[in-house]
Scaffold this motif. Structure first.
Motif, PDB file in Angstrom:
ATOM      1  N   GLN A  93       0.832  -1.204   0.000  1.00 18.87           N
ATOM      2  CA  GLN A  93       0.000   0.000   0.000  1.00 18.87           C
ATOM      3  C   GLN A  93       0.868   1.256   0.000  1.00 18.87           C
ATOM      4  O   GLN A  93       2.041   1.206   0.342  1.00 18.87           O
ATOM      5  N   ASN A  94       0.235   2.361  -0.334  1.00 17.68           N
ATOM      6  CA  ASN A  94       0.851   3.684  -0.165  1.00 17.68           C
ATOM      7  C   ASN A  94       2.105   3.928  -0.995  1.00 17.68           C
ATOM      8  O   ASN A  94       2.986   4.682  -0.587  1.00 17.68           O
ATOM      9  N   ILE A  95       2.213   3.271  -2.136  1.00 16.40           N
ATOM     10  CA  ILE A  95       3.376   3.518  -2.994  1.00 16.40           C
ATOM     11  C   ILE A  95       3.233   4.924  -3.582  1.00 16.40           C
ATOM     12  O   ILE A  95       2.158   5.311  -4.044  1.00 16.40           O
ATOM     13  N   ARG A  96       4.341   5.662  -3.536  1.00 17.11           N
ATOM     14  CA  ARG A  96       4.348   6.981  -4.193  1.00 17.11           C
ATOM     15  C   ARG A  96       5.033   6.820  -5.540  1.00 17.11           C
ATOM     16  O   ARG A  96       6.088   6.198  -5.634  1.00 17.11           O
ATOM     17  N   ILE A  97       4.402   7.394  -6.558  1.00 19.67           N
ATOM     18  CA  ILE A  97       4.941   7.189  -7.903  1.00 19.67           C
ATOM     19  C   ILE A  97       5.005   8.506  -8.675  1.00 19.67           C
ATOM     20  O   ILE A  97       4.152   9.365  -8.538  1.00 19.67           O
TER      21      ILE A  97
END
Ligand code: FSO
Ligand code: SF4
Length: 543
Positions: free
Chosen positions: A502-506
């Motif tokens: 969860q919460n991957i920043r891309i």
């Protein structure tokens, strides 16, 4: 032409007259036509599997053909012509075997019966007329999901091909690739089914990356911490770029005792950490940075240059005669080293060129922090977390590219507080790889896990840490801040999502092929978010 598969796509929407990457209309059409033809081959291969008919030559070729359409791999129309014709020959040969075994091939999809034109210009016209992306689905969201899977498949095919080159294969991977390529021709799949198809691509990719990891470490040993000089020494020289360890190993063997030093470029940097590669005394150092800087860096290199996998840009006249390709990379009129891997033309060019005449003492960088090394000091790391000496882990990794917005990654690394560790991988690290970030209790704060495919190693590290702390990966003090450029990054992202991360920043921008509704699905299920500013993101992560 229409292509929007990579991050640098024109105006953030699509390349329509010429690719920002240099892909022209002819090659764009040929890539579409090849993809269409491979769908036909896949329909037959999938029908074959149902009646126990498989063909390893078809499996291997399927991956090569799909990989050839990945960004910055092949720009040579004649190579695409050969691939398209071979696809149809293999399809028809396999069709006969499948039918003889009692299999039934669904021929309703036009791809199953596609007949290639007789000439290259005829193929180009067929490719242009195909309007391929629109054939996927008339509904924008379903088309978007199919594009995600198709680009994921390009990345998956690349890693599967790399692994197969090292003798590591698994039929479940090939079966999925054929099934998914076939499914992309179907018009009866809804949103949920297509989300599942895309996530399955990520699941299968974990297997492919595991195979590749086994191939790399099984053949060349586990990477060990190794300082790599960024300067040079006097002598003739060859620069190797791309990702292929075996090509590098063969080149090192063929250049033994010839007075030629071998330098890495781009994603080949982590190769210096492998025991069976670093044992060669003429495997010297690293030259330059990431792929998008080749026009600036390669004219300065006084030797031959070998491209092994993806990431080629139009060679400028100033160094074109020094460039060679091998594997699936191709550029028209550039000498290609074929399957015999006789690198004599590269070696002869290097001997004819001046090489370096002086010594340049520059800093060195440390590589070799793949899973074996990091997990080797896991007890120290765990103790440091428990003692609050390590507050948080960041994985800042992914691709580099030309956009100014990519300074975000340099800045966030600079701003991450001194009590946090930074793991990195892939070519995005060149934005900060030579920064002196110090250590925490003797463990360097910046750990280079390896190439993009070593995302497998990073996943194994995260899973092991979660095990040690008896929690899930999402509960670890770990944040993923990723950058993407091409389709290998797409499939790695699918793998992470399939693992439930969860919460991957891309960033630096979201893919043009993701519609607002599909983005919504990703945000709702995975809390994926675009990067904002380093300060804002750090505040959100660290509180
Ligand atoms: Fe690609 Fe990205 Fe590996 Fe780079 S996934 S662009 S050349 O990180 O590295 O192939
Ligand atoms: Fe444009 Fe990227 Fe496609 Fe090249 S690969 S044509 S730059 S979207």
């Amino acid at each position: 032409m229409f292509c929007n598969q990579c991050e640098q796509t024109a105006k953030g929407t699509g390349c329509t007259t010429i690719g920002v990457c240099g892909k022209n209309e002819a090659v764009a059409g040929l890539e579409d036509l090849l993809t269409h033809a491979v769908q036909g081959l896949s329909l037959v291969a999938s029908a074959g599997r149902k009646v126990g008919v498989t063909d390893n030559a078809v499996d291997r070729f399927t991956c090569e053909a799909i990989f050839s359409c990945l960004t910055n791999v092949d720009f040579d129309p004649s190579r695409f012509e050969a691939l398209i014709r071979k696809t149809v020959t293999l399809r028809d040969g396999l069709k006969a075997k499948v039918t003889a075994a009692g299999g039934t091939i669904d021929t309703t999809a036009p791809a199953a019966t596609f007949t290639p034109a007789d000439s290259l210009s005829g193929l180009e016209a067929q490719g242009a007329a195909l309007n391929f992306i629109n054939t996927l689905d008339a509904n924008a969201d379903l088309q978007s999901l199919k594009q995600i899977t198709m680009y994921g498949l390009r990345g998956l095919a690349a890693y599967t091909d790399h692994a197969a080159i090292l003798g590591k294969e698994d039929d479940t991977v090939y079966a999925y690739i054929h099934e998914a390529m076939s499914d992309l021709t179907r018009k009866d799949l809804g949103l949920d089914q297509l989300v599942a198809l895309a996530l399955k691509c990520g699941e299968v990719n974990l297997k492919a990356m595991e195979l590749l990891d086994a191939g790399n470490t099984g053949t060349y040993g586990h990477p060990v911490p190794t300082p790599v000089p960024l300067g040079h020494i006097p002598g003739k020289c060859i620069l190797v770029t791309g990702h292929d360890l075996k090509d590098l190993a063969m080149l090192l063997e063929q250049t033994k005792g010839k007075g030629i030093n071998i330098y890495t470029h781009g994603e080949m940097l982590p190769c210096h950490g492998y025991p069976e590669l670093k044992k060669y005394p003429h495997f010297y150092g690293h030259f330059g940075t990431a792929w998008q800087n080749q026009h600036k860096e390669m004219p300065e290199f006084p030797g031959a240059i070998l491209f092994t996998t993806n990431c080629i840009q139009k060679p400028l006249d100033s160094y074109k005669a020094n460039v060679f390709t091998t594997g699936l990379v191709g550029w028209p009129e550039v000498t290609h080293i074929g399957e015999n891997k006789d690198f004599s033309p590269v070696i002869n060019r290097a001997l004819a060129l001046p090489g370096f005449s002086d010594t340049l003492d520059k800093d060195s960088v440390l590589v070799g922090f793949a899973r074996n090394t990091v997990l080797g000091v896991a007890d120290k790391v765990i103790a440091a977390v428990k003692a609050k000496a390590i507050r948080h882990f960041f994985l800042v990794g992914g691709c580099d590219g030309a956009k100014p917005g990519r300074n975000y990654y340099t800045e966030i690394v600079e701003q991450i507080p001194a009590d946090c560790m930074i793991l990195t991988l892939a070519c995005g690290k060149f934005r900060f790889f030579d920064k002196k970030l110090g250590d925490i209790g003797g463990i360097p704060r910046l750990l280079d896990v390896g190439q993009c495919n070593d995302a497998y190693s990073a996943i194994q590290i995260a899973v092991a840490l979660a095990g040690a702390f008896e929690c899930g990966v999402n509960d670890l003090p770990l944040s993923l801040v990723l950058s993407w450029y091409e389709q290998k990054a797409v499939v790695i992202l699918l793998t992470l999502l399939n693992l439930g991360i969860q919460n991957i920043r891309i960033g630096p921008s979201l893919p043009a092929f993701i519609t607002p509704n599909v983005l919504d699905v990703l945000v709702k299920n995975f809390s994926i978010k675009p990067v904002t500013t380093p300060a804002e993101d750090l505040k959100a992560i660290l509180g």
